[in-house]
Design a protein around this motif. Sequence first.
Motif, mmCIF file in Angstrom:
data_model
loop_
_atom_site.group_PDB
_atom_site.id
_atom_site.type_symbol
_atom_site.label_atom_id
_atom_site.label_comp_id
_atom_site.label_asym_id
_atom_site.label_seq_id
_atom_site.Cartn_x
_atom_site.Cartn_y
_atom_site.Cartn_z
ATOM 1 N N ASP A 74 -0.230 4.066 -9.370
ATOM 2 C CA ASP A 74 -1.180 4.658 -10.722
ATOM 3 C C ASP A 74 -0.582 6.072 -11.033
ATOM 4 O O ASP A 74 -0.150 6.408 -12.167
ATOM 5 N N ASP A 77 -4.429 1.107 1.768
ATOM 6 C CA ASP A 77 -4.360 1.968 0.324
ATOM 7 C C ASP A 77 -4.446 0.954 -0.744
ATOM 8 O O ASP A 77 -3.449 0.291 -0.889
ATOM 9 N N SER A 90 -0.046 7.404 -5.212
ATOM 10 C CA SER A 90 -0.355 5.864 -5.553
ATOM 11 C C SER A 90 0.521 5.518 -6.547
ATOM 12 O O SER A 90 1.238 6.253 -7.432
ATOM 13 N N THR A 112 -4.252 0.616 -3.727
ATOM 14 C CA THR A 112 -3.385 1.102 -4.959
ATOM 15 C C THR A 112 -2.116 0.552 -5.192
ATOM 16 O O THR A 112 -1.428 0.822 -6.028
ATOM 17 N N TYR A 131 -5.108 -4.190 -3.653
ATOM 18 C CA TYR A 131 -5.777 -3.261 -4.887
ATOM 19 C C TYR A 131 -7.155 -3.803 -5.087
ATOM 20 O O TYR A 131 -7.630 -4.400 -4.380
#
Length: 282
Positions: A187, A45, A185, A47, A53
């Motif tokens: 974000d 993932d 996430s 994120t 990232y």
Amino acid sequence: MSLPRLTRIVLAALVPAAALLHAVTSHADTLDDIKSRGKMIVAIDPTFAPYEYTDASNAIVGYDPAILAAVAKRLGVTIEYQRMAFSGIIPGLLAHSFDMEGSALNVTAERAKRIAYVVPTSKTVNGALVRLDFKKIAAKPTPESLAGMTGAVKTGSAPESILKQFNETLKSRNLAPINILSVDSVDQTVAALMTRRADFVFDDLTVLAGVVRQNPGKMKLTGELGPSQWISLATRPEDTRLNKAISDEILAMKKSGELARLQKQYLGVTFDTPSADFIPAQ
């Protein structure tokens, strides 16, 4: 009735062959598949900066991908990443949807019942991220100081579990629980904070420090809150040789100083990680 002599000879010859086949298959694991195809399929993932990232070209980068690149080089294979939400990674691993997981995992006794951690690569210390004008959480917070507030966390993460533990403490003291807003996430946790759907984001301080740097003058960190935990990557429990190959490379990087260099580069701090006996007691 005794078997004909020829039949007995054939059976006698087959028994060692069958035993050899059993020995080979009993020791086979995903490492053989990876080497056979020349490619390691890793779920991630991307994120969760600075651990994993994407850069400006949408390539997957970060602390864990740097470690995985060294592992792949050691094995003489390439890496194919499968991007997915963090909450789906452990179920996908156990369903044999990919070879291993490549997202930073907090080492917990509960997870250790289902997956096999490699040796730790880092350490997490959690804290709260708040808007710059938010005054309701002290610089040195306690679970009690979060009572009645809304905290945003990643679904299925260790910070989410810690907030749930905080709520048990608050309940025992007749205080209002934390309203836990779980999203997919980092974000999304930050978006919830800035749109005032959440009062704070709860996550690893190294991750949150990166968010502050990316949003100057908008957010601030409170102090450490909750227990610290080791961070690691994981394989399926039956993939013992794959697990050992990854751990051996991490230990070699630790011995050479490369692991500390990557920690400083991506995390801004260094950790003296253990080589064994790192699973916490239940």
